[in-house]
Motif scaffolding. Structure first.
Motif, PDB file in Angstrom:
ATOM      1  N   PHE A 145       0.836  -1.199   0.000  1.00 28.61           N
ATOM      2  CA  PHE A 145       0.000   0.000   0.000  1.00 28.61           C
ATOM      3  C   PHE A 145       0.870   1.248   0.000  1.00 28.61           C
ATOM      4  CE2 PHE A 145       0.513  -0.856   4.490  1.00 28.61           C
ATOM      5  CZ  PHE A 145       0.311   0.330   5.206  1.00 28.61           C
ATOM      6  N   LEU A 146       0.450   2.216  -0.827  1.00 25.74           N
ATOM      7  CA  LEU A 146       1.249   3.398  -1.138  1.00 25.74           C
ATOM      8  C   LEU A 146       0.495   4.661  -0.754  1.00 25.74           C
ATOM      9  CD1 LEU A 146       2.205   2.359  -4.787  1.00 25.74           C
ATOM     10  CD2 LEU A 146       3.631   2.054  -2.753  1.00 25.74           C
TER      11      LEU A 146
ATOM     12  N   GLU B  35      -7.638  -1.922   4.037  1.00 24.49           N
ATOM     13  CA  GLU B  35      -7.985  -2.795   2.916  1.00 24.49           C
ATOM     14  C   GLU B  35      -6.915  -3.846   2.614  1.00 24.49           C
ATOM     15  OE1 GLU B  35     -11.124  -2.573   0.761  1.00 24.49           O
ATOM     16  OE2 GLU B  35     -11.351  -2.057   2.880  1.00 24.49           O
ATOM     17  N   THR B  36      -5.715  -3.682   3.152  1.00 21.89           N
ATOM     18  CA  THR B  36      -4.688  -4.701   2.909  1.00 21.89           C
ATOM     19  C   THR B  36      -5.118  -6.065   3.416  1.00 21.89           C
ATOM     20  OG1 THR B  36      -3.537  -4.163   4.991  1.00 21.89           O
ATOM     21  CG2 THR B  36      -2.788  -3.036   2.987  1.00 21.89           C
TER      22      THR B  36
ATOM     23  N   GLY C 101       0.613 -15.316   6.331  1.00 19.11           N
ATOM     24  CA  GLY C 101       1.882 -15.623   5.666  1.00 19.11           C
ATOM     25  C   GLY C 101       2.329 -14.536   4.714  1.00 19.11           C
ATOM     26  N   ASP C 102       1.421 -13.632   4.342  1.00 16.88           N
ATOM     27  CA  ASP C 102       1.769 -12.539   3.436  1.00 16.88           C
ATOM     28  C   ASP C 102       2.531 -11.440   4.184  1.00 16.88           C
ATOM     29  OD1 ASP C 102       0.525 -13.818   1.375  1.00 16.88           O
ATOM     30  OD2 ASP C 102      -1.258 -12.532   1.333  1.00 16.88           O
ATOM     31  N   ILE C 103       3.246 -10.634   3.409  1.00 13.20           N
ATOM     32  CA  ILE C 103       3.862  -9.413   3.902  1.00 13.20           C
ATOM     33  C   ILE C 103       2.981  -8.240   3.493  1.00 13.20           C
ATOM     34  CG2 ILE C 103       5.855  -7.855   3.764  1.00 13.20           C
ATOM     35  CD1 ILE C 103       6.611 -10.390   5.141  1.00 13.20           C
ATOM     36  N   ILE C 104       2.580  -7.422   4.452  1.00 20.69           N
ATOM     37  CA  ILE C 104       1.906  -6.155   4.154  1.00 20.69           C
ATOM     38  C   ILE C 104       2.977  -5.068   4.226  1.00 20.69           C
ATOM     39  CG2 ILE C 104       0.225  -4.457   4.951  1.00 20.69           C
ATOM     40  CD1 ILE C 104      -1.480  -6.770   5.985  1.00 20.69           C
TER      41      ILE C 104
ATOM     42  N   GLY D  18      -8.685  -3.005   9.917  1.00 21.39           N
ATOM     43  CA  GLY D  18      -8.672  -4.067   8.904  1.00 21.39           C
ATOM     44  C   GLY D  18      -8.525  -5.451   9.493  1.00 21.39           C
ATOM     45  N   SER D  19      -7.686  -5.576  10.524  1.00 21.09           N
ATOM     46  CA  SER D  19      -7.453  -6.882  11.128  1.00 21.09           C
ATOM     47  C   SER D  19      -8.714  -7.417  11.792  1.00 21.09           C
ATOM     48  CB  SER D  19      -6.308  -6.811  12.140  1.00 21.09           C
ATOM     49  OG  SER D  19      -6.628  -5.966  13.217  1.00 21.09           O
ATOM     50  N   LYS D  20      -9.593  -6.506  12.236  1.00 14.79           N
ATOM     51  CA  LYS D  20     -10.864  -6.929  12.844  1.00 14.79           C
ATOM     52  C   LYS D  20     -11.948  -7.125  11.779  1.00 14.79           C
ATOM     53  CE  LYS D  20      -9.809  -4.365  17.082  1.00 14.79           C
ATOM     54  NZ  LYS D  20     -10.143  -3.164  17.897  1.00 14.79           N
ATOM     55  N   LYS D  21     -11.974  -6.203  10.818  1.00 13.60           N
ATOM     56  CA  LYS D  21     -13.024  -6.240   9.789  1.00 13.60           C
ATOM     57  C   LYS D  21     -12.911  -7.476   8.902  1.00 13.60           C
ATOM     58  CE  LYS D  21     -14.927  -3.419   6.033  1.00 13.60           C
ATOM     59  NZ  LYS D  21     -14.808  -2.109   5.320  1.00 13.60           N
ATOM     60  N   TYR D  22     -11.680  -7.878   8.584  1.00 16.14           N
ATOM     61  CA  TYR D  22     -11.485  -8.992   7.647  1.00 16.14           C
ATOM     62  C   TYR D  22     -10.903 -10.221   8.340  1.00 16.14           C
ATOM     63  CZ  TYR D  22     -12.251  -5.327   4.193  1.00 16.14           C
ATOM     64  OH  TYR D  22     -12.798  -4.300   3.451  1.00 16.14           O
ATOM     65  N   GLU D  23     -11.144 -10.337   9.645  1.00 12.41           N
ATOM     66  CA  GLU D  23     -10.579 -11.474  10.418  1.00 12.41           C
ATOM     67  C   GLU D  23     -11.187 -12.783   9.950  1.00 12.41           C
ATOM     68  OE1 GLU D  23      -9.632 -12.494  15.088  1.00 12.41           O
ATOM     69  OE2 GLU D  23     -11.116 -10.975  14.552  1.00 12.41           O
TER      70      GLU D  23
END
Length: 461
Positions: A350-351, A420-421, A428-431, A456-461
């Motif tokens: 993300f940029l 959104e990330t 296992g992914d790198i954000i 995001g960590s809560k919304k898309y858990e």
């Protein structure tokens, strides 16, 4: 003396504050009301007012009557009404050169000055770590603490830091060099010169280079990255050069969790647990320390425990099985180093807005990103300088990404981007974050990013 300081901008504020500290009566006049300035600048002006500076804000027609002297910033047009009034008066005009000499006289210790397009903050931080390990009481000023280093230097003088240290280590961005071009620098260091901030120099790389090269004229000893050899040797024949894996005065070699530094007088290998551009910047810092006389044992001890610095390849933790890295890289070379480091990882990138402080080639960013197997690129369209949403800037980056395997997403701001990330990543992914906002306003930007990560960590858990 009664001083009129024209404008409440980046050059005028430190001048006004120091003049007040030195016992002068100071009035700062500006066309804008204080509420029109960024919050951090408002805080600076309010602090100055508490110290005795008189603020004459939102004055469209200030008078020069009753003043003995005036300071006008270099950016003030000669056609400005106040400039014409000063020209027609007999007021003494305080120049940047005179102000710089005054500042220099108030710093009783050796100064190490560090400039460059990339890496100057990192190198300043590492150099400070080396000298502290060697027992020096260091007064360090960098954009890591205050984005406007000239204000940090004046703040240190006002608060007595200049008198209570053994050595001063200053990051010197081009704006600070422009204001403080008469400092006596014991050792000057140039990390590199790349195309950036050219809009402030009429689009001229040569003018930008000349501003950076002011440091060598200020320095008793000058050290530079070998990439700058051509432009340095044309103006100085006694420069010292450093680099990774090149035949230079100070050569660095990166190993597996180690760094070897070699010169004609010394060679040693230190454990080193950092990544990416920290290697070359550590060679630069070591070259400064060794040249000054710091013992290699202190350098080894400092680099062995070096943990990096905030927002420069900073691991901010694990979120739902994703490792999150914040990096302030925003120029092509710096971004490439970071992306190369993670080339074998599954990355969601993300940029932030790349036109912060200076308009940049956003298509170049997209073209660079296209060379990597990144899962998703999320670009923010919020410009922190103008406080406006400019989705065209985000879309310009995304449109230049030609790799068909990369998903492209444009959002309104960096907080949403961070959130959104998690929608597009898996455990296992790198954000990975990259962009200039952290260098511009680290505390505010990181706060927004961390808030977005939590959401995001809560919304898309």
């Amino acid at each position: 003396m009664n001083y009129l300081v024209v404008g409440a901008g980046n050059a005028s504020r430190p001048v006004a504050r120091l003049l007040n500290y030195l016992g002068h009566d100071v009035v700062v006049t500006d066309l804008k009301d204080i509420s029109e300035f960024k919050i951090e600048f408002q805080r600076s002006l309010i602090e100055m007012e508490k110290e005795g500076v008189i603020l004459d804000m939102a004055n469209k027609d200030p008078s020069v009557d009753g003043f003995d002297a005036v300071y006008m910033p270099p950016t003030l047009p000669e056609t400005a009404p106040i400039a014409k009034k000063v020209k027609d008066s007999d007021l003494k005009v305080l120049t940047n050169e005179e102000f710089s000499k005054t500042v220099n006289d108030l710093i009783p210790v050796d100064i190490i000055g560090i400039t460059g397009t990339m890496g100057k903050t990192t190198t300043t931080f590492i150099t400070t770590s080396l000298f502290k390990q060697a027992g020096y009481k260091v007064w360090s000023c960098s954009s890591l603490v205050n984005n406007l280093v000239s204000e940090a230097i004046i703040d240190g003088i006002v608060k007595g830091k200049a008198q209570n240290c053994d050595i001063a280590i200053f990051e010197l961005p081009h704006g600070t060099i422009g204001l403080l071009d008469r400092l006596d620098i014991k050792i000057g260091l140039l990390t590199n010169i790349a195309e950036d901030h050219l809009s402030e120099f009429g689009g001229s790389l040569e003018k930008y280079q000349q501003r950076k090269l002011v440091l060598q004229a200020m320095s008793e000893t000058f050290i530079a990255n070998n990439s700058c050899r051509d432009i340095i040797e044309s103006v100085r024949d006694d420069a010292i050069f450093y680099a990774l894996d090149e035949d230079v005065d100070f050569k660095g070699t990166a190993g597996d969790k180690s760094l070897t530094i070699k010169s004609k007088d010394v060679e040693f290998t230190t454990p080193f647990n950092m990544m990416s551009y920290f290697f070359e910047n550590s060679v630069a810092a070591s070259a400064v320390a060794l040249t000054y006389g710091v013992d290699q044992k202190d350098i080894i001890d400092a680099l062995t425990v070096f943990k990096g610095l905030p927002a420069h390849m900073e691991d901010v933790g694990d979120y739902n099985g994703r490792k999150v890295i914040l990096d302030s890289a925003f120029l092509y070379d710096g971004m490439k180093i970071t992306l190369d480091y993670f080339k074998d990882e599954s990355v969601v990138l993300f940029l932030d807005h790349f036109d912060t402080l200076s308009v940049r080639d956003k298509a170049e960013v997209g073209e660079l990103v296209s060379n990597y197997d990144i899962k998703v690129v999320i670009a923010s369209g919020f410009n922190e300088v103008t406080q406006e949403v400019e989705m065209d800037a985000a879309q310009e980056i995304l449109n230049a990404i030609t790799n068909p395997d990369i998903k492209k997403v444009a959002v309104e701001n960096i907080e949403i981007a961070a959130c959104e990330t998690f929608k597009y990543s898996k455990p296992g992914d790198i954000i990975l974050h990259m962009g200039p906002l952290i260098a511009y306003d680290r505390l505010t930007t990181v706060e927004k990013i961390m808030k977005g990560l939590e959401e995001g960590s809560k919304k898309y858990e």
